[in-house]
Write a protein that holds these residues in place. Structure first.
Motif, PDB file in Angstrom:
ATOM      1  N   PHE A 224     -10.556  -1.001  -2.174  1.00 21.50           N
ATOM      2  CA  PHE A 224      -9.776  -0.173  -3.072  1.00 21.50           C
ATOM      3  C   PHE A 224      -8.645   0.485  -2.277  1.00 21.50           C
ATOM      4  CE2 PHE A 224     -13.978  -0.475  -4.879  1.00 21.50           C
ATOM      5  CZ  PHE A 224     -13.751  -0.650  -6.234  1.00 21.50           C
ATOM      6  N   VAL A 225      -7.419   0.380  -2.781  1.00 22.00           N
ATOM      7  CA  VAL A 225      -6.266   0.955  -2.085  1.00 22.00           C
ATOM      8  C   VAL A 225      -5.334   1.612  -3.105  1.00 22.00           C
ATOM      9  CG1 VAL A 225      -6.301  -0.674  -0.145  1.00 22.00           C
ATOM     10  CG2 VAL A 225      -4.964  -1.206  -2.193  1.00 22.00           C
ATOM     11  N   GLN A 226      -4.532   2.538  -2.598  1.00 19.78           N
ATOM     12  CA  GLN A 226      -3.478   3.140  -3.414  1.00 19.78           C
ATOM     13  C   GLN A 226      -2.252   2.244  -3.380  1.00 19.78           C
ATOM     14  OE1 GLN A 226      -0.697   6.050  -1.861  1.00 19.78           O
ATOM     15  NE2 GLN A 226      -1.565   7.563  -3.253  1.00 19.78           N
TER      16      GLN A 226
ATOM     17  N   LYS B 121       1.413   5.568  -8.192  1.00 19.23           N
ATOM     18  CA  LYS B 121       0.286   5.744  -7.261  1.00 19.23           C
ATOM     19  C   LYS B 121      -1.007   5.181  -7.864  1.00 19.23           C
ATOM     20  CE  LYS B 121       2.912   7.942  -4.330  1.00 19.23           C
ATOM     21  NZ  LYS B 121       3.451   7.247  -3.169  1.00 19.23           N
ATOM     22  N   SER B 122      -0.947   3.964  -8.365  1.00 22.21           N
ATOM     23  CA  SER B 122      -2.089   3.335  -9.025  1.00 22.21           C
ATOM     24  C   SER B 122      -3.186   2.986  -8.023  1.00 22.21           C
ATOM     25  CB  SER B 122      -1.644   2.067  -9.756  1.00 22.21           C
ATOM     26  OG  SER B 122      -0.649   2.344 -10.716  1.00 22.21           O
ATOM     27  N   LEU B 123      -4.403   2.909  -8.522  1.00 21.12           N
ATOM     28  CA  LEU B 123      -5.529   2.438  -7.723  1.00 21.12           C
ATOM     29  C   LEU B 123      -5.668   0.935  -7.916  1.00 21.12           C
ATOM     30  CD1 LEU B 123      -8.033   3.073  -5.948  1.00 21.12           C
ATOM     31  CD2 LEU B 123      -9.324   3.335  -8.082  1.00 21.12           C
ATOM     32  N   TRP B 124      -5.678   0.188  -6.818  1.00 17.71           N
ATOM     33  CA  TRP B 124      -5.774  -1.266  -6.863  1.00 17.71           C
ATOM     34  C   TRP B 124      -7.088  -1.717  -6.243  1.00 17.71           C
ATOM     35  CZ3 TRP B 124      -2.143  -4.685  -8.956  1.00 17.71           C
ATOM     36  CH2 TRP B 124      -0.947  -4.099  -9.383  1.00 17.71           C
ATOM     37  N   LEU B 125      -7.612  -2.813  -6.770  1.00 20.55           N
ATOM     38  CA  LEU B 125      -8.842  -3.418  -6.278  1.00 20.55           C
ATOM     39  C   LEU B 125      -8.554  -4.840  -5.823  1.00 20.55           C
ATOM     40  CD1 LEU B 125     -11.926  -3.943  -5.957  1.00 20.55           C
ATOM     41  CD2 LEU B 125     -11.977  -4.427  -8.420  1.00 20.55           C
TER      42      LEU B 125
ATOM     43  N   ILE C 282       0.843  -1.188   0.000  1.00 21.37           N
ATOM     44  CA  ILE C 282       0.000   0.000   0.000  1.00 21.37           C
ATOM     45  C   ILE C 282       0.881   1.241   0.000  1.00 21.37           C
ATOM     46  CG2 ILE C 282      -1.788   1.242   1.278  1.00 21.37           C
ATOM     47  CD1 ILE C 282      -2.719  -1.450   2.355  1.00 21.37           C
TER      48      ILE C 282
END
Length: 237
Positions: A219-221, A227-231, A200
């Motif tokens: 959802f996390v950075q 600094k992608s958005l991850w699911l 994270i």
């Protein structure tokens, strides 16, 4: 729409028992303040009202099963305080602040369990995740209990489709996403933290929602310069 001024921190909102939106925030004087809809005119809000106190993080409100909003705040000397409406749907009448525990080093996060009792999660002075639960009468809180682990920032929690609360944290060492789940519905004991992987970024896990099948989506950075958005979809038990 410009509602008010002299806001000293991020706001947090909850629905009142009649569906009105009630917004809580730290004022520029560090006290806890709120505004809410005027009647059911959703575009019109009251003037701000102070509940007093001195708070040092974003408040965390939740509407419990008695129809009263409970607000959890971090006060002075790393103390957890709660303040609760006096009766069902009493938007403007409140009990006094109640001191629940000490050693709180993050914003407290309030959520509801399957019986609509408030569960409050926070990072303790020992670096572990802690929880304090509302008693069956909806009027007071039990002794705080450690979920163990070593975490960064505040935990967040959400009620899963199986009726158990899932508490998410950012691990202190590898900065992975971890989850601790209630052993059984509405019971105080939690299973050990499970490592869900990933790394994270600068923020902490906050965005948790259930999809149409009531499976949890987190959802996390991500870390790194992108600094992608991850699911992460729920696969843990």
């Amino acid at each position: 729409m410009d509602l008010i001024s002299n806001v000293g921190g991020d706001p947090a909102a909850a629905l009142n028992a009649d569906g009105r939106i009630q917004v809580f925030f730290r004022g520029s004087d560090n006290a806890l303040w709120y505004i809410h809809n005027q009647g059911l005119l959703y575009e019109q809000y009251t003037q701000p009202t102070s509940l007093g106190g001195a708070i040092y993080a974003t408040p965390s409100p939740a509407l419990d099963g008695s129809g009263r909003i409970v607000v959890a705040v971090k006060g002075g000397n790393d103390t957890l305080y709660t303040i609760q409406q006096k009766s069902w749907n009493s938007a403007d009448t409140w009990e006094a602040f109640s001191s629940e525990t000490t050693g709180v080093t993050s914003r407290p996060t309030a959520t509801l369990d399957a019986s609509a009792h408030v569960q409050i999660f926070y990072r303790g002075s020992d670096g572990a995740a802690w929880r304090v639960g509302q008693r069956p009468d909806y009027d007071s809180f039990e002794t705080s209990v450690s979920l163990k682990g070593q975490i960064l920032g505040e935990p967040t929690a959400f009620l899963g489709q199986d009726g158990r609360v899932h508490a998410f944290v950012k691990g202190a060492n590898e900065k992975a996403l971890w989850v601790a789940v209630q052993q059984t519905e509405n019971q105080p004991a939690y299973l050990d933290f499970q490592n869900l992987g990933g790394v994270i970024g600068d923020v902490h896990p906050q965005a948790v929602i259930a999809n149409s099948d009531n499976l949890l989506y987190v959802f996390v950075q991500g870390s790194g310069t992108a600094k992608s958005l991850w699911l992460l979809r729920q696969v843990w038990a």
